[in-house]
Each structure stands twice: as C-alpha cells, then as structure tokens.
Design a protein around this motif. Structure first.
Motif, PDB file in Angstrom:
ATOM      1  N   ARG A   1       2.678 -11.440 -10.459  1.00 41.32           N
ATOM      2  CA  ARG A   1       2.470  -9.994 -10.386  1.00 41.32           C
ATOM      3  C   ARG A   1       2.427  -9.536  -8.936  1.00 41.32           C
ATOM      4  O   ARG A   1       2.087 -10.295  -8.031  1.00 41.32           O
ATOM      5  CB  ARG A   1       1.175  -9.609 -11.079  1.00 41.32           C
ATOM      6  CG  ARG A   1       1.181 -10.027 -12.522  1.00 41.32           C
ATOM      7  CD  ARG A   1       0.598  -9.004 -13.398  1.00 41.32           C
ATOM      8  NE  ARG A   1       0.661  -9.478 -14.779  1.00 41.32           N
ATOM      9  CZ  ARG A   1      -0.290  -9.318 -15.646  1.00 41.32           C
ATOM     10  NH1 ARG A   1      -1.396  -8.710 -15.298  1.00 41.32           N
ATOM     11  NH2 ARG A   1      -0.150  -9.749 -16.882  1.00 41.32           N
ATOM     12  N   THR A   2       2.770  -8.290  -8.741  1.00 42.83           N
ATOM     13  CA  THR A   2       2.689  -7.671  -7.419  1.00 42.83           C
ATOM     14  C   THR A   2       1.995  -6.324  -7.562  1.00 42.83           C
ATOM     15  O   THR A   2       1.993  -5.727  -8.634  1.00 42.83           O
ATOM     16  CB  THR A   2       4.084  -7.442  -6.803  1.00 42.83           C
ATOM     17  OG1 THR A   2       4.813  -6.536  -7.616  1.00 42.83           O
ATOM     18  CG2 THR A   2       4.850  -8.746  -6.649  1.00 42.83           C
ATOM     19  N   PHE A   3       1.390  -5.868  -6.478  1.00 36.30           N
ATOM     20  CA  PHE A   3       0.827  -4.529  -6.457  1.00 36.30           C
ATOM     21  C   PHE A   3       0.709  -4.064  -5.018  1.00 36.30           C
ATOM     22  O   PHE A   3       0.777  -4.862  -4.083  1.00 36.30           O
ATOM     23  CB  PHE A   3      -0.517  -4.451  -7.196  1.00 36.30           C
ATOM     24  CG  PHE A   3      -1.632  -5.212  -6.556  1.00 36.30           C
ATOM     25  CD1 PHE A   3      -2.498  -4.596  -5.682  1.00 36.30           C
ATOM     26  CD2 PHE A   3      -1.801  -6.559  -6.828  1.00 36.30           C
ATOM     27  CE1 PHE A   3      -3.525  -5.310  -5.086  1.00 36.30           C
ATOM     28  CE2 PHE A   3      -2.826  -7.277  -6.236  1.00 36.30           C
ATOM     29  CZ  PHE A   3      -3.684  -6.647  -5.369  1.00 36.30           C
ATOM     30  N   SER A   4       0.553  -2.785  -4.862  1.00 35.41           N
ATOM     31  CA  SER A   4       0.464  -2.187  -3.535  1.00 35.41           C
ATOM     32  C   SER A   4      -0.994  -2.102  -3.102  1.00 35.41           C
ATOM     33  O   SER A   4      -1.867  -1.740  -3.880  1.00 35.41           O
ATOM     34  CB  SER A   4       1.084  -0.794  -3.580  1.00 35.41           C
ATOM     35  OG  SER A   4       1.049  -0.200  -2.309  1.00 35.41           O
ATOM     36  N   THR A   5      -1.242  -2.448  -1.850  1.00 42.33           N
ATOM     37  CA  THR A   5      -2.573  -2.331  -1.257  1.00 42.33           C
ATOM     38  C   THR A   5      -2.394  -1.909   0.198  1.00 42.33           C
ATOM     39  O   THR A   5      -1.270  -1.872   0.698  1.00 42.33           O
ATOM     40  CB  THR A   5      -3.368  -3.647  -1.397  1.00 42.33           C
ATOM     41  OG1 THR A   5      -4.730  -3.417  -1.026  1.00 42.33           O
ATOM     42  CG2 THR A   5      -2.786  -4.763  -0.579  1.00 42.33           C
ATOM     43  N   GLU A   6      -3.469  -1.577   0.864  1.00 43.41           N
ATOM     44  CA  GLU A   6      -3.355  -1.065   2.230  1.00 43.41           C
ATOM     45  C   GLU A   6      -3.784  -2.075   3.278  1.00 43.41           C
ATOM     46  O   GLU A   6      -4.647  -2.913   3.033  1.00 43.41           O
ATOM     47  CB  GLU A   6      -4.154   0.222   2.364  1.00 43.41           C
ATOM     48  CG  GLU A   6      -3.575   1.299   1.468  1.00 43.41           C
ATOM     49  CD  GLU A   6      -4.027   2.684   1.839  1.00 43.41           C
ATOM     50  OE1 GLU A   6      -4.836   2.842   2.770  1.00 43.41           O
ATOM     51  OE2 GLU A   6      -3.537   3.611   1.187  1.00 43.41           O
ATOM     52  N   LEU A   7      -3.166  -1.970   4.446  1.00 45.71           N
ATOM     53  CA  LEU A   7      -3.545  -2.796   5.589  1.00 45.71           C
ATOM     54  C   LEU A   7      -4.959  -2.448   6.028  1.00 45.71           C
ATOM     55  O   LEU A   7      -5.461  -1.365   5.734  1.00 45.71           O
ATOM     56  CB  LEU A   7      -2.582  -2.551   6.753  1.00 45.71           C
ATOM     57  CG  LEU A   7      -1.134  -2.960   6.534  1.00 45.71           C
ATOM     58  CD1 LEU A   7      -0.264  -2.424   7.654  1.00 45.71           C
ATOM     59  CD2 LEU A   7      -1.005  -4.465   6.439  1.00 45.71           C
ATOM     60  N   THR A   8      -5.600  -3.366   6.732  1.00 45.16           N
ATOM     61  CA  THR A   8      -6.912  -3.084   7.298  1.00 45.16           C
ATOM     62  C   THR A   8      -6.777  -2.034   8.400  1.00 45.16           C
ATOM     63  O   THR A   8      -5.657  -1.697   8.812  1.00 45.16           O
ATOM     64  CB  THR A   8      -7.543  -4.357   7.885  1.00 45.16           C
ATOM     65  OG1 THR A   8      -6.731  -4.799   8.972  1.00 45.16           O
ATOM     66  CG2 THR A   8      -7.679  -5.452   6.845  1.00 45.16           C
TER      67      THR A   8
END
Length: 75
Positions: free
Chosen positions: A19-26
């Motif tokens: 699976r893949t999903f979008s997340t944000e950089l620190t």
C-alpha cells in the motif's frame, strides 16, 4: 508561508504490504523516520524508514520513501 510538501510512503511489508499513501515532510524538509497508521480503534501500525528515497527532479525534495513494518501499538 506554508512550505509543507507531501510525499508517497511505500509500505514494503507487514499487514499493509504494497500500500501507498501521501504524508508530509517534517518541518526540516526530511521524510518522517517513523509512521503510525491507525487501523482500528485503539490500534496503530508502526512503520520505520527503510532507506529507499526517490526524489522529485525539479525541487530535489523526496517524492517517495520506503518504510518497513516495525510492530503494532495498542491504546
């Protein structure tokens, strides 16, 4: 000014393998070292940075990052 950039987290193994999903950089512009993914009430799956990073050519920022299963946490 909002400088957040999202990237694709690729889950290489464990219960969410493939699976893949979008997340944000620190805030410092780096991929997260660990992800905590809620899967049901009171249960989160932990994934740790696995070392593989793909970069976006124009910006030089990470666009996809590999993560490996590290265990489950229960509230």
């Amino acid at each position: 000014m909002d400088t957040a950039v999202s990237y694709t987290a690729k889950l290489l193994d464990g219960p969410l393998e493939g699976r893949t999903f979008s997340t944000e950089l620190t805030e410092s512009g780096e991929p997260k070292s660990q992800l905590s993914i809620p899967v049901e009430v009171g249960k989160h799956l932990r994934y740790s940075f696995a070392g593989g990073i793909e970069y976006d050519e124009p910006s030089g920022k990470p666009s996809a990052v590999d993560y490996r299963y590290a265990g489950a946490d229960f509230d």
